[in-house]
Scaffold this motif. Structure first.
Motif, PDB file in Angstrom:
ATOM      1  N   ASN A  13      -0.695   3.656 -13.182  1.00  0.00           N
ATOM      2  CA  ASN A  13       0.285   3.583 -12.100  1.00  0.00           C
ATOM      3  C   ASN A  13      -0.306   3.066 -10.794  1.00  0.00           C
ATOM      4  O   ASN A  13       0.349   3.044  -9.782  1.00  0.00           O
ATOM      5  CB  ASN A  13       0.939   4.946 -11.874  1.00  0.00           C
ATOM      6  N   ALA A  44      -2.122   0.106 -10.907  1.00  0.00           N
ATOM      7  CA  ALA A  44      -2.489  -1.281 -11.156  1.00  0.00           C
ATOM      8  C   ALA A  44      -1.665  -2.199 -10.269  1.00  0.00           C
ATOM      9  O   ALA A  44      -0.533  -2.510 -10.552  1.00  0.00           O
ATOM     10  CB  ALA A  44      -2.290  -1.622 -12.625  1.00  0.00           C
ATOM     11  N   GLY A  45      -2.197  -2.582  -9.176  1.00  0.00           N
ATOM     12  CA  GLY A  45      -1.556  -3.511  -8.269  1.00  0.00           C
ATOM     13  C   GLY A  45      -2.654  -4.177  -7.491  1.00  0.00           C
ATOM     14  O   GLY A  45      -3.800  -3.753  -7.545  1.00  0.00           O
ATOM     15  N   ILE A  46      -2.333  -5.215  -6.764  1.00  0.00           N
ATOM     16  CA  ILE A  46      -3.408  -5.958  -6.124  1.00  0.00           C
ATOM     17  C   ILE A  46      -3.299  -5.908  -4.608  1.00  0.00           C
ATOM     18  O   ILE A  46      -4.296  -5.818  -3.908  1.00  0.00           O
ATOM     19  CB  ILE A  46      -3.417  -7.407  -6.650  1.00  0.00           C
ATOM     20  N   VAL A  47      -2.085  -5.934  -4.093  1.00  0.00           N
ATOM     21  CA  VAL A  47      -1.904  -5.942  -2.647  1.00  0.00           C
ATOM     22  C   VAL A  47      -1.354  -4.587  -2.202  1.00  0.00           C
ATOM     23  O   VAL A  47      -0.457  -4.044  -2.824  1.00  0.00           O
ATOM     24  CB  VAL A  47      -0.937  -7.065  -2.232  1.00  0.00           C
ATOM     25  N   GLY A  48      -1.903  -4.073  -1.106  1.00  0.00           N
ATOM     26  CA  GLY A  48      -1.393  -2.816  -0.571  1.00  0.00           C
ATOM     27  C   GLY A  48      -1.877  -1.623  -1.378  1.00  0.00           C
ATOM     28  O   GLY A  48      -2.752  -1.736  -2.235  1.00  0.00           O
ATOM     29  N   THR A  49      -1.311  -0.460  -1.085  1.00  0.00           N
ATOM     30  CA  THR A  49      -1.693   0.765  -1.777  1.00  0.00           C
ATOM     31  C   THR A  49      -0.453   1.440  -2.337  1.00  0.00           C
ATOM     32  O   THR A  49       0.653   1.235  -1.846  1.00  0.00           O
ATOM     33  CB  THR A  49      -2.392   1.751  -0.820  1.00  0.00           C
ATOM     34  N   VAL A  50      -0.665   2.224  -3.366  1.00  0.00           N
ATOM     35  CA  VAL A  50       0.454   2.917  -4.000  1.00  0.00           C
ATOM     36  C   VAL A  50       0.874   4.088  -3.110  1.00  0.00           C
ATOM     37  O   VAL A  50       0.045   4.926  -2.754  1.00  0.00           O
ATOM     38  CB  VAL A  50       0.048   3.443  -5.380  1.00  0.00           C
ATOM     39  N   PRO A  51       2.149   4.153  -2.718  1.00  0.00           N
ATOM     40  CA  PRO A  51       2.579   5.275  -1.880  1.00  0.00           C
ATOM     41  C   PRO A  51       2.431   6.598  -2.636  1.00  0.00           C
ATOM     42  O   PRO A  51       2.750   6.663  -3.816  1.00  0.00           O
ATOM     43  CB  PRO A  51       4.059   4.974  -1.608  1.00  0.00           C
ATOM     44  N   GLU A  55       3.521  10.305  -3.475  1.00  0.00           N
ATOM     45  CA  GLU A  55       4.700  11.175  -3.375  1.00  0.00           C
ATOM     46  C   GLU A  55       4.293  12.455  -2.646  1.00  0.00           C
ATOM     47  O   GLU A  55       3.365  13.133  -3.050  1.00  0.00           O
ATOM     48  CB  GLU A  55       5.216  11.520  -4.770  1.00  0.00           C
ATOM     49  N   GLN A  56       4.986  12.730  -1.556  1.00  0.00           N
ATOM     50  CA  GLN A  56       4.652  13.920  -0.776  1.00  0.00           C
ATOM     51  C   GLN A  56       5.874  14.808  -0.646  1.00  0.00           C
ATOM     52  O   GLN A  56       7.005  14.319  -0.665  1.00  0.00           O
ATOM     53  CB  GLN A  56       4.180  13.521   0.626  1.00  0.00           C
TER      54      GLN A  56
END
Lengths: 110, 345
Positions: A82, A84-91, A93-94
């Motif tokens: 979850n 695996a992405g290249i730009v930015g960061t995974v938000p 859940e809070q």
């Protein structure tokens, strides 16, 4: 977990290969995004390649002195599915936080 | 760990036998694309890094390996070319599904989107339809640099000939994308990138009604109107408001062009109060259109002016400031409070 392969990018304009000079990370290392991974030499210059993302190094391709073609795998990371992405960061859940409280509604005024 | 190292492990496209699955929006979109490629041989996927890499958000992961580089392919870094090529392919009978990698990269293609894609069907008296679905990872929330957090819905909604839609959760994403691709007309498909990773139930067999808005949560006292990533936030707000005895309805607008005026009117006629929430800047944002529609439809029953909780009239800020820019829980609660305490006259 998932594997993410990072192919050797074109480090100039139309370069087709690069020679590995020195690996700055090893299999099993946890690397951060932008952390230097490897020093390679092209026909133009020697450069350090920053990591395109965070992850655990699973494999590296090319011993020092060996040539890697542009587009061929250079390094393989293991990353959580979850993230695996290249730009930015995974938000993250809070739990929702609030300061504003609502007053009771009065619907009998009309 | 598989030795197939090519890219990220592909989502399980075989399914589990059950129609109800727990998928992230990434996986739901990936599956919708795969099934659309299977369903219609004229569909093509192209854009920056969508082929070999599988997309920067993994939405097209595995599709090039599965369907071949003739149908899923990488393009140069030129959005005007990606959309210009879409026009030509559509004229030749294809159903292009181009991707613009990030919202803010759509600007170089505005000429192709506005002057060609939006108008070709009209200009050709219906002989050259543009069955194009333009996927745009949209909105903010991922701490990305400039051009990676923008909300272009009012820009596209203003263009005659285009339709604009944004899913709020994996189930909506799966069905709305397939629906958009099947449509004969051009659709701007705005994917809320902040919601890509959260999983949710997807009923692959039953999408329900895919046109118009949907009530995401029924309530009595006030209607929150939102789309994309703001729907989830408004649902959180509704839970918090319930602690104070305020019953909030959340209307997921889904289609931003055309706007489902009947659904707006039905909801606000019940609740008599409306707050519209969007990430885009306030001035000439879609909230203005919605406020006008609600006022036209519900003027006699409204207890307060339609409230807008929006981004600010500044360029989308750097990651450090985006929590201040994007409507947060307290700003939405405050908007609700304003319509609750308004007194006429």
């Amino acid at each position: 977990m998932a594997e993410l392969s990072f192919p050797l990018p074109d480090l100039g304009e139309g370069l087709i290969e690069a020679t590995v000079l020195e690996w700055l990370v090893a299999v099993g290392d946890t690397v951060e995004r932008n952390q230097p991974l490897v020093e390679v030499e092209t026909t133009k210059s020697a450069v350090e390649l920053p990591s395109p993302q965070a992850g655990v190094v699973v494999r590296v391709h090319g011993e020092p002195g060996e040539t890697v073609l542009v587009g061929d795998p250079l390094i393989v990371f293991e990353v959580p599915d979850n993230t695996a992405g290249i730009v930015g960061t995974v938000p993250q859940e809070q739990a929702p936080k609030r300061r504003v409280r609502l007053s009771p509604v009065d619907d009998d005024d009309d | 760990m598989s030795e197939q190292t090519a890219e990220i492990t592909a989502p399980d496209l075989a399914g589990t036998g059950s129609h109800l699955e727990h998928l992230s929006m990434q996986q739901a979109l990936n599956r919708a694309l795969a099934e659309s490629l299977e369903e219609n041989a004229k569909t093509l996927i192209f854009g920056e890094d969508v082929g070999q890499l599988g997309g920067v958000f993994r939405i097209t992961d595995g599709l090039q390996q599965r369907f071949g580089a003739d149908r899923v392919f990488d393009t140069p870094l030129a959005e005007s070319g990606i959309l210009g090529m879409s026009v030509g392919l559509a004229m030749a009978g294809f159903h292009p599904i181009p991707e613009v990698q990030f919202d803010g990269f759509a600007y170089p293609a505005v000429n192709q989107i506005v002057c060609q894609i939006g108008r070709m069907n009209y200009r050709s008296r219906g002989t050259l339809p543009m069955p194009i679905t333009l996927r745009v990872p949209s909105f903010g929330g991922i701490r990305a640099p400039e051009h990676h957090g923008e909300s272009l819905e009012s820009l596209f909604a203003h263009v005659p000939g285009l339709k604009v839609v944004s899913p709020a959760d994996p189930h909506q994403a799966y069905h709305l994308l397939k629906h958009a691709i099947r449509r004969p007309d051009p659709v701007i498909f705005m994917e809320p990138k902040a919601r890509y990773w959260q999983k949710g139930p997807v009923d692959t067999a039953d999408g329900g009604t895919l046109e118009g808005a949907r009530v995401a949560r029924p309530g009595r006292h006030v209607t929150l109107i939102a789309w994309g990533a703001m729907v989830a936030r408004c649902l959180q707000v509704a839970e918090l408001a319930a602690e104070d005895g305020i019953d909030v309805e959340v209307l997921d607008l889904r289609w931003l062009k055309p706007i489902d005026t009947a659904a707006l009117a039905a909801s606000v006629t019940r609740t008599r109060r409306a707050v519209v929430v969007h990430e885009a800047p306030r001035t000439s944002g879609l909230g203005a259109e919605i406020a006008a529609l609600v006022t036209e439809e519900c003027f006699n029953v409204l207890k307060a002016p339609v409230e807008r909780v929006t981004g600010f009239d500044v360029p989308y800020p750097s990651g450090d400031l985006e929590d201040e820019y994007v409507p947060n829980i307290d700003r939405i609660l405050f908007g609700i409070q304003r319509v609750l305490e308004h007194r006429r006259g």
